[in-house]
Every structure is written in structure tokens, then in C-alpha cells.
Design an enzyme around this catalytic site. Structure first.
Site, PDB file in Angstrom:
ATOM      1  N   HIS A   1      58.007   8.884  48.084  1.00  0.00           N
ATOM      2  CA  HIS A   1      57.190   7.204  48.704  1.00  0.00           C
ATOM      3  C   HIS A   1      58.407   6.287  48.285  1.00  0.00           C
ATOM      4  CE1 HIS A   1      55.250   9.679  45.248  1.00  0.00           C
ATOM      5  NE2 HIS A   1      54.071   9.527  46.315  1.00  0.00           N
TER       6      HIS A   1
ATOM      7  N   ASP B   1      63.548   9.462  48.185  1.00  0.00           N
ATOM      8  CA  ASP B   1      61.479   9.433  47.348  1.00  0.00           C
ATOM      9  C   ASP B   1      60.769  10.010  48.252  1.00  0.00           C
ATOM     10  OD1 ASP B   1      59.560   9.072  45.865  1.00  0.00           O
ATOM     11  OD2 ASP B   1      60.425   9.642  43.705  1.00  0.00           O
TER      12      ASP B   1
ATOM     13  N   ASP C   1      59.940  15.200  45.477  1.00  0.00           N
ATOM     14  CA  ASP C   1      58.700  15.486  45.413  1.00  0.00           C
ATOM     15  C   ASP C   1      58.803  15.328  46.943  1.00  0.00           C
ATOM     16  OD1 ASP C   1      59.538  12.362  45.861  1.00  0.00           O
ATOM     17  OD2 ASP C   1      58.004  11.606  44.770  1.00  0.00           O
TER      18      ASP C   1
ATOM     19  N   HIS D   1      59.324   2.198  42.099  1.00  0.00           N
ATOM     20  CA  HIS D   1      58.653   0.915  42.557  1.00  0.00           C
ATOM     21  C   HIS D   1      58.222   0.376  41.371  1.00  0.00           C
ATOM     22  CE1 HIS D   1      57.238   4.837  44.556  1.00  0.00           C
ATOM     23  NE2 HIS D   1      56.857   5.375  43.972  1.00  0.00           N
TER      24      HIS D   1
END
Length: 341
Positions: free
Chosen positions: A195, A193, A282, A158
Site C-alpha cells: 500500500h 509496503d 504484504d 498511513h
């Protein structure tokens, strides 16, 4: 497969996490690394200490202003005298007709995309160590290893060129890819991931030599909300070298494997010389930030699919938060890769 790791990550122990207006303890805790280490032990992976590469690999990716900010941040914050135990921005200028600030509170807002990257006294040291872990793993592959795993903490995908966010400070996957670019004309980053890897996308969005692929939960209802849509394909020289594959919330093993099939076709067409896997665990059905529903057996299938890309591979740890099955999922994905190789 060799695994690169350092205990220096423990100096970063964030406490603050704002979830829908509620302050909670963050799920990005040092204990994550302990559970991942247990997964490596179960897979009988050899642990390797990182080489200290210094600022060079970070400077290939991050701006001088951002590097200076993170190096000086805690000392400047502490000097305020009335500041809290962690650095959390109270202003985000979003850079519309804005001037780069000199005050630490302004610089903190300028260089953070959200409130999910609190900076403490040991954050900079841990983040620097994570870049050394990622760079060492990439160097091992350049030196002849077929594949390596980098246990990076804090994570990185990120983080933009000049902004922290989403628990991330330096973009470890981008740094590994840039290091591999010294040997390979084209490199691909496959982000699995849950996200979207918005920072990685932003860093390479106008470059044609790094293909960024992200498979993630639908951003219309999941972090990061404002990035990660299928129409984001790159810009300028990088047009066509960004592929986002958003999945419906709750997608399980079969749906995830179908998305990997789409990713493989695009990666094969790009014809890269090496692969960085931004390894988020995740996507698990048991992850506390539930978005997707991949099983432990499903992670084994993911590892095998990645192996079939046939590329020198660096796995860089991203998400995968505190759950009892975290270590088993790491064991599974690496075992699936090794079996298919």
C-alpha cells in the site's frame, strides 16, 4: 542485525474492519507479531528492548491536537455511556470550511482518514510503545550499528501528522527518520509496503530534507485509492523529493526488482546520510489483501538491493498480514540484506 521489540503491542487488539460494506475481523492482529518473531528467531536476530523516549519523538511529527486526542480518546469515548466497544467515526468532515470540534465524536472524525483504525482501550499505549521501538532502532544506528530492525505494531505509514488511518496511529517510519535527522542532513524513507505510504508522503511533502519513495500496488484499484500516483512529486521546498512507483496488480519478483532499480537511481542522486525502510511484507503472493506477487525468494532479492544502497539502515515494520509464510518472508528479506552487506 539487532531487532527491537516489546510485548506492549498486545494491548491493541482491534476487531472492526469494513471491507466493501462487510464488517470483518481485522487482519492487523497481535498474532502478526508472533509470526514475525518466529521469523526473527529463524534468522538468529538478537532481540533488544526499547528505550522509553516519551512524547518528544512523536511531537516532532504529530500535531499537539492529535497527540492530545489519542491520549484522551478512550476515556472520553467511554464516558459517553452508550458507545461501542471500539471507536469508529460516523463523521469525516474532510475539513472544508470546518471548525475543530470539542466533542469526542467530532474529534474522532477529524482525526481519522477512514474506518480502518479502530481505537480500543489499549491502542494508545501500544502505539506509543511502537514509536519507542522505532526510535530505539534509529538510535542504535546513530550509535554505530550498521542496520537494525524495529518490530512495530501497530504499523504507521498511513498515519498523517494529525490523522489515523489504515491500521496506523503514529507514523513510526517518519518518527525514525526525524530522529535520524538529528545526525544526518538528509534522510530517505523507502516504503516497500504493497500500500502507498500516504501518511509518510503527507508529512514530508513540503520538506526538502527527507526524500520519500513508495513502491506499491496501483492506487486506481487498491488502497488508498486517492493518493500514491506518479504525478505526486512534492510541493514548495519539497518539490521533487517524493517519488511514487505504482505497479500493476499482480506484479511479481522481476517487475518489483526493476522498480527498485528506478528507486536506487533517485536515492543515489539525493545523496542521503541514512535510510529508513518502511518494510511491508504484504507485497507477498500469499498476503490475504493480495495486491502484488513477490515470492519468498523475491524478498531476499529485495533485501540485497536495499543493502546495495550502502546506507545506515533502519527497517521499520509496516504491513504483512496473517499468512503462513509471513515469518519466512521476514527472515528472507533480512538475510538478503545481511548477505549483500
Amino acid at each position: 542485525m539487532k531487532a527491537v521489540y516489546t510485548e506492549l503491542h498486545r494491548s491493541h487488539d482491534p476487531q472492526f474492519f469494513l471491507v466493501r460494506g462487510v464488517v470483518q475481523r481485522t487482519t492487523e492482529q497481535p498474532e502478526r507479531a508472533d509470526r514475525l518473531l518466529a521469523g526473527l528467531k529463524a534468522g538468529k536476530h538478537e532481540l533488544v528492548a526499547p528505550t522509553v523516549f516519551g512524547q518528544g519523538p512523536r511531537a516532532r511529527i504529530h500535531s499537539p491536537e492529535y497527540l492530545g486526542f489519542l491520549a484522551e480518546a478512550w476515556e472520553a469515548w467511554s464516558a459517553l455511556g452508550n458507545a461501542g466497544p471500539e471507536m469508529i467515526a460516523n463523521i469525516h468532515p474532510v475539513r472544508h470550511a470546518a471548525t475543530y470540534p470539542t466533542h469526542i465524536v467530532g474529534r474522532l472524525g477529524w482525526h481519522t482518514a477512514d474506518t480502518a483504525a479502530p481505537i480500543g482501550p489499549g491502542t494508545f499505549a501500544a502505539a506509543c510503545a511502537a514509536t519507542d521501538v522505532a526510535t530505539t532502532a534509529a538510535q542504535l544506528v546513530m550509535d554505530g550499528e550498521d542496520a537494525t530492525y524495529a518490530l512495530c505494531r501497530p504499523p504507521g505509514h498511513h498515519a498523517y501528522r494529525d490523522m489515523a488511518g489504515g491500521f496506523c496511529f503514529f507514523n513510526n517510519s517518519a518518527i525514525a527518520a526525524a530522529h535520524l535527522r538529528q545526525r544526518h542532513e538528509r534522510v530517505v524513507i523507502l516504503d516497500v509496503d504493497v500500500h502507498h505510504g500516504n501518511g509518510t508522503q503527507g508529512i514530508f511533502y513540503e520538506q526538502s530534507d527527507v526524500f520519500t519513495v513508495s513502491i506499491h500496488a496501483d492506487p486506481t484499484s487498491y488502497y488508498p485509492y486517492v493518493w500514491g500516483y506518479a504525478h505526486e512529486r512534492g510541493a514548495g521546498p519539497g518539490l521533487g523529493t517524493n517519488l511514487n512507483i505504482p505497479l500493476p496488480i499482480g506484479t511479481g519478483d522481476d517487475g518489483y526488482m526493476a522498480s527498485l532499480g528506478v528507486a536506487k537511481k533517485a536515492i543515489d542522486a539525493f545523496a542521503p546520510g541514512a535510510l529508513v525502510v518502511a518494510l511491508g511484507l504484504d507485497a507477498s503472493e500469499h498476503d490475504p489483501l493480495a495486491g502484488l506477487a513477490v515470492t519468498t525468494a523475491g524478498f531476499r532479492r529485495i533485501g540485497a538491493a536495499i543493502a546495495r544502497l550502502g546506507l545506515p539502515t533502519v527497517f521499520v515494520q509496516e504491513g504483512g498480514y496473517l499468512s503462513d509464510i509471513l515469518g519466512a518472508n521476514l527472515t528472507s528479506v533480512l538475510a538478503g540484506f545481511e548477505e549483500a552487506r
